[in-house]
Scaffold this active site. Structure first.
Site, PDB file in Angstrom:
ATOM      1  CD  GLU A 115     -50.967 -54.033  36.264  1.00 24.14           C
ATOM      2  OE1 GLU A 115     -49.718 -53.895  36.219  1.00 24.14           O
ATOM      3  OE2 GLU A 115     -51.702 -53.353  36.987  1.00 24.14           O
TER       4      GLU A 115
ATOM      5  CG  ASP B 114     -47.281 -55.362  34.718  1.00 13.31           C
ATOM      6  OD1 ASP B 114     -47.043 -54.256  35.236  1.00 13.31           O
ATOM      7  OD2 ASP B 114     -48.148 -56.141  35.139  1.00 13.31           O
TER       8      ASP B 114
ATOM      9  CB  SER C 117     -49.204 -51.086  37.959  1.00 14.57           C
ATOM     10  OG  SER C 117     -50.246 -51.655  38.714  1.00 14.57           O
TER      11      SER C 117
ATOM     12  CG  ASP D  36     -32.323 -40.973  51.299  1.00 15.21           C
ATOM     13  OD1 ASP D  36     -33.453 -41.499  51.290  1.00 15.21           O
ATOM     14  OD2 ASP D  36     -31.781 -40.521  52.316  1.00 15.21           O
TER      15      ASP D  36
ATOM     16  N   GLY E  49     -32.812 -41.475  54.670  1.00 25.67           N
ATOM     17  CA  GLY E  49     -32.811 -42.858  55.116  1.00 25.67           C
ATOM     18  C   GLY E  49     -34.092 -43.564  54.715  1.00 25.67           C
TER      19      GLY E  49
ATOM     20  CG  ASP F 149     -39.087 -42.567  53.277  1.00 26.03           C
ATOM     21  OD1 ASP F 149     -39.972 -42.995  52.526  1.00 26.03           O
ATOM     22  OD2 ASP F 149     -38.059 -41.994  52.859  1.00 26.03           O
TER      23      ASP F 149
END
Length: 657
Positions: free
Chosen positions: A323, A327, A572, A615, A634, A636
């Site tokens: 992780e 990151d 992540s 989009d 749009g 969602d």
């Protein structure tokens, strides 16, 4: 047997909603809160000793908290004349402090109920009061019954299933702890659930049970998901022709039009949160930079140690380092040369929770000597061997302009009052001018570990109901979903919702109302793409918060972990990428004398910013034995408003005050 220590006897301290009113006795009482079902894998065990003493904490109702959304819109909506006029900490403390009437009513109720005044301690910020009481006293005070509940892992909590309060106090209290049972971490299996098991170089033997159930647990379902085989530098392809199988920093730059080079790095800040025992290894940073960002050779993040947090190197392996590698390697590379702050939260004995982070960012959130839930939060000073033996980190750091966190919990595993109190704190950080980003989850419409929910509230992998993620459902944070470059596609082709290894978390809250900034987007979504599910599957009232808000790529990331390269997947990955992009926007604004963008949701949902996002109209987020929701034109509940185009965003945000 239940221990008398803070860590083992509390039931869900800092949890559910509560409320008092002073009148002594039980007249005019009514149930304030109840729980019809328990969090996943918890069962009733036995009665606690009536003489057991535990610390009780009461969170007082904050004045003006009902106006928080209005206050945020005033400084965050692009059409507001007050856009960018962020608040000071003193303004926030003064505006939301409990009223004198609230403080007086609660204290009179306690003393009239037999809790002597000299037993009650007031917090410096006036938002909390504390006293010690026995189980017997609390059962009388709250007209409830406490029981010991046991988790499948063997952990025990004390809690009640309901409690009552005088009616005239229901509008003066937010929280009483311990009351209803909560469970931040739904505890993974005793071993890591993904393929990283084979990479684990150090076993988990010797890690405390507290650490194994903390947010940073090596069994957490929040961690990035691994896909083999492992890559070696010799066979690693890094050109833009292979972004469908290997995502590198250059792929991210191409996908999201990232060209800006930071120039105001001494005035800008970007924080990435890691929960111990998750940790970065400098050798992995060096390996990544050697291959993908040579000008950052030997660079390190700036450590902000919260409650004894350190990048530990005792336990190593994908489940301890994957992780943080993901990151920080992408967060640092994409914003180079911007210094990145590493918020390392929790010591190696207890670990930490969202509350521990919030305590460090805002002193007004702190209660007493930590004041959090010993079952869910790190409690400091920690007297255990190797523990952080200093006072808890309370307001120790000015919040960064952008804070990225890739951890979450199931919304249903805490009570509405608990969730609301914490969500409001994120709103206050937004008032300060901080962008708070959280990953939306990797299990589509299901909860962590693919848990779903029955109409009666019980949980199972076979239940029909979608289980939303928190803090993703909090309307005052920005929730980040995941996309992918489709197999065989070019980096310049439209992305789809992520459907490799993970599915973008998304859906609708069962707690939080739809915020003003999202109402138009939701109305369009339901009018044109009404999902084919009923109210037993998700909250289809059209009156609740939907998530995520935005997305970025979450598939096939190349990272260096434990001296070798791996391919990983997850929100992540997408969350620090979006954090990096907002950090670059802030840099551009700060360079010309403007303030950081702060809470971005009212802006990114506005018509003005619609064309600054790509989009996403393909893909779904399966879960709970359904195809989930669909990515459509749009907004969602799979990919939000889409993926960002940095150059367009910079142009639009530079035009705002």
């Amino acid at each position: 047997m239940v221990s008398l220590s803070l860590r083992s006897f509390l039931a869900g301290i800092f949890l559910s909603g509560l409320i008092f009113g002073y009148s002594n006795a039980s007249e005019n009482r009514r149930v304030f809160e109840k729980r019809d079902s328990l969090p996943f894998n918890w069962v009733k065990s036995h009665k606690p000793d009536p003489s057991l003493v535990f610390p009780v904490r009461i969170g007082l109702k904050q004045e003006n908290i009902d106006k928080l959304e209005t206050f945020l819109n005033e400084i965050s909506h692009p059409e507001s004349s007050r856009y960018g006029q962020h608040w000071t900490p003193d303004q926030i403390a003064e505006t939301f402090a409990p009223t004198a009437e609230t403080i007086d009513r609660v204290h009179k109720w306690l003393t009239s109920s037999g809790i002597a005044a000299d037993r009650v301690i007031k917090g410096k910020n006036k938002a909390w009061v504390k006293f010690n009481a026995t189980v017997k006293e609390m059962e009388k005070l709250l007209d409830c019954e406490y029981m010991v509940y046991r988790h499948g892992s063997g952990t025990e909590h004390i809690a009640s299933t309901s409690y009552s309060l005088p009616e005239n106090l229901h509008s003066h209290i937010d929280l009483i702890t311990p009351t209803l049972l909560i469970s931040h971490a739904e505890f993974g299996s005793s071993e890591p659930t993904h393929q990283a098991l084979a990479l684990r170089d150090v076993s988990m033997d010797g890690l405390s049970s507290d650490l194994l159930r903390s947010l940073g647990s090596p069994t957490s379902d929040d961690l990035p998901k691994l896909k083999g085989p492992l890559l070696t530098p010799i066979g690693l392809k890094t050109d833009l022709d292979t972004c469908d199988v290997n995502i590198t920093p250059d792929c991210i730059r191409a996908l999201y039009n990232i060209k800006h080079k930071p120039i105001a790095t001494d005035k800008n800040t970007f924080g990435i949160v890691e929960y111990t025992p998750q940790a970065i290894l400098q050798t992995d940073l060096n390996l990544f930079f050697q291959n993908f960002s040579t000008t950052q050779a030997l660079k390190t993040p700036n450590l902000v140690s919260i409650d004894g947090g350190i990048p530990q190197n005792i336990s190593q392996g994908f489940n301890f380092n994957g992780e943080s590698s993901l990151d920080l390697q992408y967060g640092m590379t994409l914003t180079n040369p911007q210094p990145v702050q590493l918020y390392q939260v929790g010591d190696l004995v207890e670990g930490a929770s969202f509350n521990n982070l919030l305590d460090a960012l805002d002193a007004s959130f702190c209660t007493f000597e930590g004041g959090d839930d010993p079952n869910e939060d790190g409690i400091y000073p920690d007297p255990l061997p190797g523990g952080f033996n200093q006072p808890e980190s309370c307001g120790i750091v000015t919040p960064a302009n952008v804070i990225s966190t890739s951890f979450s919990m199931n919304e249903a595993d805490a009570t509405p009052a608990y969730l609301t109190r914490q969500c409001n704190e994120y709103g206050k950080l937004g008032l300060l001018g901080t962008t708070i980003l959280y990953s939306s989850g990797d299990r589509g419409v299901a909860g962590r570990n693919n848990i779903c929910i029955f109409p009666n509230g019980t949980r199972s992998t076979h239940a029909p109901g979608f289980l939303p993620s928190f803090p993703g459902t909090c309307p005052f944070i920005t929730s980040v979903g995941a996309t992918q470059v489709n197999p065989g596609a070019k980096v310049t082709d439209p992305e789809s919702a992520c459907e490799q290894v993970i599915f973008s978390g998304g859906g609708f809250s069962n707690v939080f109302a739809v915020p003003d900034y999202q109402k138009a987007a939701q109305a369009e979504f339901f009018a044109r793409h009404n999902p084919p599910y009923n109210s037993t599957q998700y909250n289809n009232s059209r009156a609740v918060r939907g998530y995520p808000d935005v997305s970025a790529n979450g598939a096939n990331y190349v990272i260096a972990v434990n001296g070798r390269f791996s391919l990983v997947f997850g929100t992540s990955a997408s969350t620090p990428v979006v954090g990096s992009i907002i950090t670059l926007v802030n840099d551009a604004r700060i360079a010309i004398g403007k303030k950081p963008v702060g809470f971005i949701n009212p802006t990114i949902y506005s018509p003005l910013f619609k064309h600054a996002f790509n989009d996403i109209v393909n893909g779904t987020n399966p879960g709970c034995s359904t195809p989930g929701f669909s990515a459509v034109e749009g907004w969602d509940p799979v990919t939000g408003v889409g993926t960002p185009n940095l150059e367009k965003l910079i142009g639009l945000w530079l035009a705002l005050p």
